[in-house]
Design a protein around this motif. Structure first.
Motif, mmCIF file in Angstrom:
data_model
loop_
_atom_site.group_PDB
_atom_site.id
_atom_site.type_symbol
_atom_site.label_atom_id
_atom_site.label_comp_id
_atom_site.label_asym_id
_atom_site.label_seq_id
_atom_site.Cartn_x
_atom_site.Cartn_y
_atom_site.Cartn_z
ATOM 1 N N LEU A 36 0.821 -1.214 0.000
ATOM 2 C CA LEU A 36 0.000 0.000 0.000
ATOM 3 C C LEU A 36 0.853 1.261 0.000
ATOM 4 C CD1 LEU A 36 -2.930 -1.047 2.317
ATOM 5 C CD2 LEU A 36 -2.898 -0.847 -0.147
ATOM 6 N N ARG A 37 2.130 1.113 0.305
ATOM 7 C CA ARG A 37 2.979 2.300 0.247
ATOM 8 C C ARG A 37 3.032 2.860 -1.177
ATOM 9 N NH1 ARG A 37 7.572 -1.334 0.761
ATOM 10 N NH2 ARG A 37 7.266 -1.134 2.960
ATOM 11 N N HIS A 38 2.720 1.986 -2.139
ATOM 12 C CA HIS A 38 2.767 2.436 -3.530
ATOM 13 C C HIS A 38 1.556 3.280 -3.903
ATOM 14 C CE1 HIS A 38 6.301 0.082 -4.226
ATOM 15 N NE2 HIS A 38 5.723 -0.915 -3.609
ATOM 16 N N ILE A 39 0.527 3.243 -3.089
ATOM 17 C CA ILE A 39 -0.610 4.125 -3.388
ATOM 18 C C ILE A 39 -0.741 5.229 -2.343
ATOM 19 C CG2 ILE A 39 -1.965 2.451 -4.715
ATOM 20 C CD1 ILE A 39 -3.603 2.275 -1.938
ATOM 21 N N GLU A 40 0.225 5.224 -1.421
ATOM 22 C CA GLU A 40 0.208 6.221 -0.357
ATOM 23 C C GLU A 40 0.171 7.637 -0.917
ATOM 24 O OE1 GLU A 40 3.423 6.842 2.675
ATOM 25 O OE2 GLU A 40 2.944 4.739 3.009
ATOM 26 N N ARG A 41 0.824 7.820 -2.038
ATOM 27 C CA ARG A 41 0.945 9.187 -2.558
ATOM 28 C C ARG A 41 0.074 9.449 -3.776
ATOM 29 N NH1 ARG A 41 7.330 10.013 -2.506
ATOM 30 N NH2 ARG A 41 7.279 8.015 -3.543
ATOM 31 N N THR A 42 -0.859 8.548 -4.054
ATOM 32 C CA THR A 42 -1.751 8.792 -5.196
ATOM 33 C C THR A 42 -2.796 9.837 -4.809
ATOM 34 O OG1 THR A 42 -3.143 6.972 -4.491
ATOM 35 C CG2 THR A 42 -1.514 6.471 -6.188
ATOM 36 N N LYS A 43 -3.323 10.511 -5.850
ATOM 37 C CA LYS A 43 -4.335 11.539 -5.571
ATOM 38 C C LYS A 43 -5.718 10.917 -5.494
ATOM 39 C CE LYS A 43 -1.743 15.035 -8.039
ATOM 40 N NZ LYS A 43 -1.204 14.769 -9.352
ATOM 41 N N VAL A 44 -5.912 9.860 -6.303
ATOM 42 C CA VAL A 44 -7.241 9.264 -6.438
ATOM 43 C C VAL A 44 -7.146 7.760 -6.220
ATOM 44 C CG1 VAL A 44 -9.029 8.762 -8.168
ATOM 45 C CG2 VAL A 44 -8.006 11.039 -8.073
ATOM 46 N N LEU A 45 -8.174 7.196 -5.587
ATOM 47 C CA LEU A 45 -8.227 5.734 -5.429
ATOM 48 C C LEU A 45 -9.384 5.184 -6.249
ATOM 49 C CD1 LEU A 45 -7.650 5.309 -1.582
ATOM 50 C CD2 LEU A 45 -6.020 4.879 -3.426
ATOM 51 N N ALA A 46 -9.129 4.121 -6.971
ATOM 52 C CA ALA A 46 -10.194 3.436 -7.714
ATOM 53 C C ALA A 46 -10.323 2.022 -7.142
ATOM 54 C CB ALA A 46 -9.857 3.394 -9.198
ATOM 55 N N TYR A 47 -11.454 1.744 -6.515
ATOM 56 C CA TYR A 47 -11.693 0.415 -5.928
ATOM 57 C C TYR A 47 -12.255 -0.488 -7.015
ATOM 58 C CZ TYR A 47 -11.256 2.831 -1.462
ATOM 59 O OH TYR A 47 -10.794 3.569 -0.403
ATOM 60 N N VAL A 48 -11.511 -1.511 -7.365
ATOM 61 C CA VAL A 48 -11.974 -2.420 -8.420
ATOM 62 C C VAL A 48 -12.666 -3.611 -7.748
ATOM 63 C CG1 VAL A 48 -11.290 -3.769 -10.432
ATOM 64 C CG2 VAL A 48 -9.995 -1.714 -9.826
ATOM 65 N N LEU A 49 -13.990 -3.741 -8.000
ATOM 66 C CA LEU A 49 -14.759 -4.819 -7.373
ATOM 67 C C LEU A 49 -15.152 -5.847 -8.423
ATOM 68 C CD1 LEU A 49 -17.105 -2.640 -5.115
ATOM 69 C CD2 LEU A 49 -14.802 -3.504 -4.624
ATOM 70 N N ASP A 50 -15.147 -7.090 -8.036
ATOM 71 C CA ASP A 50 -15.505 -8.189 -8.935
ATOM 72 C C ASP A 50 -16.998 -8.490 -8.761
ATOM 73 O OD1 ASP A 50 -15.797 -10.499 -10.350
ATOM 74 O OD2 ASP A 50 -14.163 -11.593 -9.357
ATOM 75 N N LEU A 51 -17.799 -8.101 -9.759
ATOM 76 C CA LEU A 51 -19.248 -8.305 -9.662
ATOM 77 C C LEU A 51 -19.604 -9.793 -9.741
ATOM 78 C CD1 LEU A 51 -20.728 -5.484 -11.972
ATOM 79 C CD2 LEU A 51 -20.711 -5.568 -9.481
#
Ligand code: GTP
Length: 540
Positions: free
Chosen positions: A424-439
């Motif tokens: 998760l340190r790799h997304i620590e500095r992202t501006k936006v999060l996209a949660y990918v869910l498996d329908l």
């Protein structure tokens, strides 16, 4: 020192996990298993640390020692007294980290790095060669923490000062082999001549032994061999020849092996057994984020080579030492300076604008390849992605967004389940999060987790990793909308999750991807975007 390193082992859970993980699973595929650290259960998934990335790394660096200045007198028939013509020693090589796009992690690095030793000065006023620099390539987004030693500094590409007479242009970047060639050429030139004499420091026959030693044998013992020129004697002077570069390299090698620097080869592989207090104290000593490597080509000098010693030509001309202490002064000044040392921790924090988070197999990598030209590995088993993949999403107005696909998260990742949550340190500095869910996780007899529960697990894990992380602008990608029954699942998801935009997508066929691109752009531009609130997810 040993305790310090022990303490650091504790400070680095992912590394420790790798070191202590059970024997690696060979190969990949759905038949592989991993052990749950928390419960010792076996669960079905792909190999984990066996092929995992190294995104935290400890490194000890030492700049090369400066070469010794030469003490030599040039005599001729007309000048029996002779005049000093010993050249300065060469500067030691630096240890440099270079930022590169083609490197993903720290797996190719060495724990110990040492710059090359500067060449010794030689007669006829010839300067010793500069020690070769040691350059290690690190990925973009490397953050450097300093445990001990000198602060690193960024290398300046263009020269900011007049050329140092000790730097031989073109030698700096050469490998040690090419330095050797240059040195050998210099050495050959000096060995063949008969018109000059190399004169070592005066031998003291009385006085105390320590003084004698310090004068006759400069600390690093540069004057190796003695041979006298036939037909000439000088009671005050030692007549010496100088070692050729092979001898210097060989000696360096021996010195290096004896040196403290290489002493504890196992220092990074020790067992853990030390008290908590010391660990805390050590952690306090670490200077966090002393440098960050963000641009390809950027160079950071983590250990500097020592300056070379002065040759007697320079000393006599520029310093004019009094007769009384001349020999001592020459001996002292002709010794090359040692290189600086540093003990560092490198940490990789990928830099991206958008982070894709989701459970394993949700379709994150497929989505990344649909959004950008990245080509991550895609397969129908869990944990295909073992290291972050970064793709670039470019809009018609050339606005560009970097998207990071990280390995899948599972419930309990904060207890080191799955790949843990260190990624998760790799997304620590992202501006936006996209949660990918498996329908489709529960459709057609699959025993997966419903999308809203997937979301709940993801949010919980992210908050465990860093409080407030889920408050950053977010959207939901409802993936696999093409599967039978996925439409109903999507409707149910919309009913159960409030407050964030949801995009139905079939990543594999790229359906819904253009809308998602627009959604991401809006989120980047939005002045008041919303994160995800656990209270707005209805699970029951
Ligand atoms: N039907 C369908 N299958 C998809 C879709 N997107 C991805 N898949 C499949 O889902 C499986 C997993 O896809 P990946 O992209 O590897 O999933 P991931 O989330 O990156 O998986 P990890 O690497 O384990 O984290 C593959 O077999 C894909 O072909 C989709 O939109 N529809």
């Amino acid at each position: 020192m040993w305790r310090r390193q022990q303490a650091l082992l504790r400070w680095l859970p992912p590394l420790r996990a790798v070191a202590q993980s059970p024997p690696p699973w060979v190969g990949g595929g759905p038949a592989c298993y991993y052990g749950s650290a928390a419960e010792g259960k076996k669960e079905k998934t792909a190999p984990l640390q066996a092929r995992g990335m190294v995104d935290k790394f400890r490194m000890r660096a030492k700049g090369g020692d400066g070469g010794s200045g030469c003490v030599s007198l040039r005599r001729s028939r007309s000048d029996r007294q002779g005049r000093p013509d010993g050249g300065n020693g060469g500067k030691g090589g630096d240890v440099i980290l270079e930022c590169s796009r083609s490197i993903w992690d720290f797996s190719g690095l060495q724990h110990h790095m040492r710059g090359g030793r500067g060449g010794n000065g030689v007669s006829k006023n010839q300067i010793g060669t500069r020690g070769s620099d040691k350059i290690a390539q690190v990925p973009v987004g490397t953050v450097i923490h300093l445990v001990e030693g000198e602060q690193p500094s960024f290398a300046v590409n263009k020269p900011t000062r007049a050329l140092d007479p000790w730097d031989i242009p073109g030698v700096t970047e050469h490998s040690s082999a090419s330095s050797n060639q240059i040195d050998n050429a210099v050495m050959k030139g000096c060995d063949g001549g008969l018109s000059h004499w190399h004169i070592g420091p005066k031998h003291y026959t009385d006085g105390n032994e320590a003084e004698k030693k310090s004068i006759n044998q400069p600390e690093n013992g540069k004057y190796l061999h003695t041979c006298s020129e036939p037909g000439f004697s000088n009671t005050d002077c030692d007549v010496r020849t100088y070692p050729c570069q092979e001898e210097i390299d060989e000696k360096d090698q021996i010195e290096s092996e004896d040196d403290d620097f290489w002493e504890d080869e196992d220092e990074f592989n020790t067992d853990e057994e030390e008290d908590e207090e010391e660990e805390e104290r050590e952690e306090q000593d670490v200077q966090y984020c002393v440098a960050e490597m963000t641009k390809p080509g950027q160079r950071l000098i983590i250990a500097r080579g020592g300056e070379g010693g002065l040759g007697n030509a320079f000393i006599m001309k520029e310093m004019r030492p009094s007769k009384e202490y001349r020999q001592e002064k020459i001996a002292r000044l002709s010794t090359g300076q040692p290189g600086t040392e540093a003990f560092l921790i490198l940490e990789l924090k990928s830099i991206a604008d958008v982070g894709l988070v989701g459970l394993p197999n949700a379709g994150k990598s497929t989505l990344l390849s649909a959004l950008s030209r990245a080509q991550p590995e895609i397969a129908d088993y869990e944990f295909t992605t073992l290291r972050p993949n970064i793709g670039s999403l470019t809009y018609e107005d050339y606005f560009s967004v970097k998207v990071a696909d990280i390995p899948g998260l599972i419930k309990g990742a904060h207890e080191n389940r799955g790949l843990g949550h260190a990624f998760l340190r790799h997304i620590e500095r992202t501006k936006v999060l996209a949660y990918v869910l498996d329908l489709a996780a529960t459709l057609n007899g699959r025993k997966g987790i419903p999308p809203w529960e997937q979301l709940q697990d993801l949010v919980t894990e992210l908050e465990h990793y860093q409080e407030g992380l889920t408050r950053r602008p977010s959207l939901i990608v409802a993936n696999k909308i093409d599967e039978e029954g996925a439409d109903e699942m999507y409707e149910e998801l919309k009913r159960r999750v409030q407050g964030v935009p949801i995009f139905p997508v079939c990543a594999i066929l790229q359906e819904g991807v253009p809308d998602l691109r627009v959604g991401l752009r809006n989120l980047m531009d939005d002045s008041d975007p919303q994160g995800i609130d656990l209270r707005k997810i209805t699970v029951q």
